[in-house]
Design a protein around this motif. Sequence first.
Motif, PDB file in Angstrom:
ATOM      1  N   ALA A 109       0.831  -1.204   0.000  1.00  0.00           N
ATOM      2  CA  ALA A 109       0.000   0.000   0.000  1.00  0.00           C
ATOM      3  C   ALA A 109       0.864   1.252   0.000  1.00  0.00           C
ATOM      4  O   ALA A 109       0.607   2.208  -0.739  1.00  0.00           O
ATOM      5  N   LEU A 110       1.895   1.280   0.844  1.00  0.00           N
ATOM      6  CA  LEU A 110       2.797   2.439   0.890  1.00  0.00           C
ATOM      7  C   LEU A 110       3.547   2.600  -0.425  1.00  0.00           C
ATOM      8  O   LEU A 110       3.732   3.714  -0.928  1.00  0.00           O
ATOM      9  N   MET A 111       3.992   1.493  -0.989  1.00  0.00           N
ATOM     10  CA  MET A 111       4.708   1.548  -2.255  1.00  0.00           C
ATOM     11  C   MET A 111       3.807   2.106  -3.367  1.00  0.00           C
ATOM     12  O   MET A 111       4.214   2.996  -4.132  1.00  0.00           O
ATOM     13  N   ASN A 112       2.580   1.588  -3.443  1.00  0.00           N
ATOM     14  CA  ASN A 112       1.669   2.040  -4.482  1.00  0.00           C
ATOM     15  C   ASN A 112       1.394   3.532  -4.383  1.00  0.00           C
ATOM     16  O   ASN A 112       1.309   4.239  -5.388  1.00  0.00           O
ATOM     17  N   GLN A 113       1.239   4.023  -3.142  1.00  0.00           N
ATOM     18  CA  GLN A 113       0.977   5.449  -2.972  1.00  0.00           C
ATOM     19  C   GLN A 113       2.224   6.285  -3.248  1.00  0.00           C
ATOM     20  O   GLN A 113       2.137   7.405  -3.749  1.00  0.00           O
ATOM     21  N   ALA A 114       3.399   5.744  -2.927  1.00  0.00           N
ATOM     22  CA  ALA A 114       4.639   6.500  -3.122  1.00  0.00           C
ATOM     23  C   ALA A 114       4.925   6.763  -4.593  1.00  0.00           C
ATOM     24  O   ALA A 114       5.538   7.772  -4.935  1.00  0.00           O
ATOM     25  N   VAL A 115       4.492   5.858  -5.471  1.00  0.00           N
ATOM     26  CA  VAL A 115       4.796   6.038  -6.890  1.00  0.00           C
ATOM     27  C   VAL A 115       3.762   6.879  -7.627  1.00  0.00           C
ATOM     28  O   VAL A 115       3.939   7.186  -8.806  1.00  0.00           O
ATOM     29  N   ARG A 116       2.689   7.262  -6.958  1.00  0.00           N
ATOM     30  CA  ARG A 116       1.696   8.127  -7.605  1.00  0.00           C
ATOM     31  C   ARG A 116       2.370   9.422  -8.045  1.00  0.00           C
ATOM     32  O   ARG A 116       3.094  10.053  -7.289  1.00  0.00           O
ATOM     33  N   GLY A 117       2.147   9.802  -9.249  1.00  0.00           N
ATOM     34  CA  GLY A 117       2.741  11.021  -9.767  1.00  0.00           C
ATOM     35  C   GLY A 117       4.005  10.785 -10.562  1.00  0.00           C
ATOM     36  O   GLY A 117       4.419  11.654 -11.326  1.00  0.00           O
ATOM     37  N   HIS A 118       4.642   9.608 -10.378  1.00  0.00           N
ATOM     38  CA  HIS A 118       5.801   9.323 -11.224  1.00  0.00           C
ATOM     39  C   HIS A 118       5.325   9.165 -12.661  1.00  0.00           C
ATOM     40  O   HIS A 118       4.325   8.508 -12.935  1.00  0.00           O
ATOM     41  N   VAL A 119       6.037   9.750 -13.582  1.00  0.00           N
ATOM     42  CA  VAL A 119       5.613   9.766 -14.981  1.00  0.00           C
ATOM     43  C   VAL A 119       6.316   8.657 -15.758  1.00  0.00           C
ATOM     44  O   VAL A 119       7.545   8.590 -15.801  1.00  0.00           O
ATOM     45  N   LEU A 120       5.509   7.785 -16.359  1.00  0.00           N
ATOM     46  CA  LEU A 120       6.016   6.780 -17.285  1.00  0.00           C
ATOM     47  C   LEU A 120       5.825   7.302 -18.698  1.00  0.00           C
ATOM     48  O   LEU A 120       4.695   7.597 -19.119  1.00  0.00           O
TER      49      LEU A 120
END
Length: 204
Positions: free
Chosen positions: A75-86
């Motif tokens: 859950a923490l990992m999924n939220q931490a990557v929000r906003g990273h642009v692929l």
Amino acid sequence: PDTHREPAGLDAAPPHPAPSAECGPPDPPDLRGVTGAPARGSLVVPVGEDSISRSGPSIRDVRGEIRAGKSIARALMNQAVRGHVLTGRVLDVGSSATASYVERMTTVEPLQLERVDLSFPEGSPGRVDLERDPLPHSDATFDQVLVFNLLEHLYESDHVLREARRVLREDGRLLGFVPFLVQYHPDPEDYFRYTHTALRRMLS
């Protein structure tokens, strides 16, 4: 479905233990397992330093993921990557299907997402033994390489990291996550737990 290296029943914890959703707001999570390292740089850079909102994961969203069946660490990992642009050409190493962390990132066209993993069928171009085989790609062809929940399952993790560097363009980025305080979870094996200092040396 999110089939990427999280066995059923895995109730992982972030690098510092976080309280359960019923214990009130947790301390700000330590997300040092998430890295966005320059392909040929000398420093592991936490994702939050340049590609994620500095406000950090939303407690409400983390709780929602936990209620949906994700482990605390996932859950923490999924939220931490929000906003990273692929964007551009991206290689997801160790995944054979669209993973939850990819679904939470921002995608910008043009985007070409490719995957390699030992779980692909025999004879498939995506089937790669990540401890032995070279990645089936030319040098300096990817803008980003993803290595999420992967390194702890590889005894020869330096091999796949060398290959990731090889296929990344000069200004490419390596983005990944490794668990720390987590139970034994073979997939098919489970070998290591990495500190942030170990990751710095491995990626330098």
